[in-house]
Design an enzyme around this catalytic site. Structure first.
Site, PDB file in Angstrom:
ATOM      1  N   VAL A 223      -6.344 -34.961  24.765  1.00  0.00           N
ATOM      2  CA  VAL A 223      -5.932 -34.690  23.468  1.00  0.00           C
ATOM      3  C   VAL A 223      -4.609 -34.596  24.270  1.00  0.00           C
ATOM      4  O   VAL A 223      -4.724 -32.986  24.911  1.00  0.00           O
ATOM      5  CB  VAL A 223      -6.369 -34.133  22.404  1.00  0.00           C
ATOM      6  CG1 VAL A 223      -5.612 -33.934  21.123  1.00  0.00           C
ATOM      7  CG2 VAL A 223      -7.649 -35.401  22.238  1.00  0.00           C
ATOM      8  N   LYS A 240      -4.198 -38.614  20.710  1.00  0.00           N
ATOM      9  CA  LYS A 240      -5.757 -38.740  21.887  1.00  0.00           C
ATOM     10  C   LYS A 240      -4.999 -40.277  22.144  1.00  0.00           C
ATOM     11  O   LYS A 240      -5.456 -41.370  22.059  1.00  0.00           O
ATOM     12  CB  LYS A 240      -7.133 -38.457  20.583  1.00  0.00           C
ATOM     13  CG  LYS A 240      -7.987 -39.043  21.276  1.00  0.00           C
ATOM     14  CD  LYS A 240      -9.432 -39.183  19.799  1.00  0.00           C
ATOM     15  CE  LYS A 240     -10.178 -39.334  20.583  1.00  0.00           C
ATOM     16  NZ  LYS A 240     -11.669 -39.307  19.715  1.00  0.00           N
ATOM     17  N   ASP A 335     -22.139 -37.432  14.787  1.00  0.00           N
ATOM     18  CA  ASP A 335     -21.819 -35.723  15.477  1.00  0.00           C
ATOM     19  C   ASP A 335     -21.495 -34.935  15.293  1.00  0.00           C
ATOM     20  O   ASP A 335     -20.362 -34.319  15.729  1.00  0.00           O
ATOM     21  CB  ASP A 335     -20.837 -37.000  17.168  1.00  0.00           C
ATOM     22  CG  ASP A 335     -21.070 -35.613  18.090  1.00  0.00           C
ATOM     23  OD1 ASP A 335     -21.999 -35.383  18.154  1.00  0.00           O
ATOM     24  OD2 ASP A 335     -20.548 -36.135  18.936  1.00  0.00           O
TER      25      ASP A 335
END
Length: 469
Positions: A223, A240, A335
């Site tokens: 990033v 990103k 996640d």
């Protein structure tokens, strides 16, 4: 005793020379072969609870080893029992993954298994681990193997014949040799079902000054900081960039693009646009000036204020509620952890990194998928190969809520015991420590002598209970 040196599902062995070796429990393999301390994951995913009558599992014994007692991992204890009896209680409980037998006492274990060990101190103890029956290892009848091989051979012969036939036809109708060209895939926003600005690679290269200032990196992306002119307004952005656009990275990119393209909530990181050009895959996000929650929460100098932490926890909960119940198509993040929560200039918490997420259909409440996420935050369903629901995010949030409440990571290998007369000892695992404090009526220990927290004990207690639940 130091626990979890070899990570989840690792087996730590040592000799009298004090050298330590890490290996995986039977039917598990290393998450990262170059770093055995990161732990292991199942080699073959199986739902042990799908049908107990199918004989899809067996129990393997590891002599002279144990999985030391802990208040959270041991959920049933059987006394005056022998080796066969201990094996039996593991086999008959589809949710039991392992057990330790010591002095005719059988300690049944739930997931995850964090402290399996084999040392000079464990002589005479036996550990049992439930593993799937593998046809290559566990003696599936020869006849079945022969039938499978015969079918495979017949299939290969047929496929080969068809391949030769189609090859001959292709040469007949297209005799001139043709140069192989790499397929370029350049979808625009309308073709992939989202409505965001599509940037050129040149625009983002200039906006980031040649990708010169890196803000962070993950397993498949880096990033970078940038400054972009949007509608005559200078906007600070985070770009990103997929680090290695292999098939897996491309899939992660497209998953994140499609999923975040469906969302709009103040507690989710805002996507501004994307770029798919040649072999460049980039996502353009609003800049989150205060970085990841993990960096803010676990600073050595000072723990964030209690009011800051409670607002962050509530913000993350609102974001998850939106993903699970308020989107047209429910989204399972898969996640949830402090590294995937970012903070804006006002320290508002926003969920990010949707590369592993799963979409549910409108009439769907669960899905089947391979294990994904981060060890320590994984719900037990992942390791049982059970259907996945939004509850896996809630489990991960519970672990993270305890981290936010106590200002401590979920596992700390270097944890030392606090020195005080009334202290009952600390624990390597945050969940164990918190559960012990609650059971002993010493929830005040979790406040870490912070006056602001001690003046808000009711909220502290509520956060802790929700985290443990």
């Amino acid at each position: 005793m130091v626990n979890a040196v070899c990570g989840a599902y690792g087996l730590c062995s040592s000799n009298d020379n004090e050298t330590v070796n890490c290996e995986c429990l039977p039917s598990y393999v290393f998450l990262d072969p170059s770093n055995p301390t990161k732990g292991c994951h199942p080699e073959t995913m199986i739902n042990f609870c799908a049908d107990l009558s199918t004989g899809n599992s067996r129990v393997e014994a590891i002599k002279d080893s144990d999985m030391p007692y802990n208040e959270v991992g041991d959920y049933e204890i059987y006394r005056d029992i022998d080796e066969e009896g201990c094996k039996k209680v593991v086999m008959e409980d589809c949710y039991a993954m392992a057990a330790s037998l010591f002095n005719r006492t059988c300690y049944k274990k739930r997931t995850p298994i964090l402290n399996a060990r084999k040392t000079s101190m464990t002589k005479g103890s036996i550990s049992f681990i439930k593993v799937p029956i593998n046809s290559a290892k566990d003696g599936i009848p020869t006849k079945k193997k022969s039938n499978t091989r015969a079918h495979l051979t017949a299939g290969l012969i047929t496929s080969s014949s068809l391949a030769v036939l189609f090859g001959a036809l292709a040469l007949y109708y297209h005799p001139a040799p043709r140069r192989l060209v790499r397929r370029e895939w350049n979808p625009n926003s309308s073709r992939i079902g989202i409505n965001f600005r599509e940037f050129t690679y040149k625009e983002l290269h200039e906006a980031t000054n040649g990708f010169s200032k890196q803000l962070g990196k993950g397993a498949s992306a880096k990033v970078y900081f940038g400054n972009l002119n949007l509608k005559d307004v200078q906007v600070e952005i985070a770009v990103k960039r997929m680090a290695d656009v292999a098939e897996k990275s491309e899939k992660v990119f497209m998953t994140e693009l499609r999923i975040i393209g469906r969302t709009h909530h103040k507690n989710l990181v805002k996507l501004l646009g994307f770029c798919i050009e040649d072999n460049h895959f980039l996502l353009v996000y609003e800049l989150m000036k205060n970085g990841a929650l993990s960096e803010f929460l676990f600073k050595e100098e000072m723990l964030p204020t209690w009011s800051h932490r409670t607002e962050m926890a509530l913000g993350i909960a609102r974001g998850l509620l939106y993903l699970h119940e308020e989107c047209d198509t429910p989204i399972i993040h898969c996640d949830i952890k402090p590294q995937n929560v970012l903070l804006d200039s006002k320290y508002n918490a926003k969920i990010s990194d949707f590369g592993l997420s799963k979409l549910l259909k409108k009439d769907q409440t669960r899905t089947d998928t391979c294990a994904r996420g981060t060890v320590g935050y994984l719900a037990p369903e992942w390791l049982r190969n059970a259907p996945i629901t939004p509850k896996v995010d809630i489990f991960s949030f519970g672990v993270m809520l305890l981290e936010i409440t106590c200002g401590r990571r979920h596992i700390e290998l270097s944890r030392v015991e606090e020195e005080s007369e009334d202290d009952e000892g600390d624990d390597l695992l945050l969940v164990n420590w918190v559960a012990g404090c609650v059971r002993s009526g010493r929830i005040d220990k979790l406040a870490r002598r912070d006056p602001e927290v001690l003046n808000d004990v009711q909220r502290l207690e509520r956060f802790v209970k929700v985290g443990l639940w």
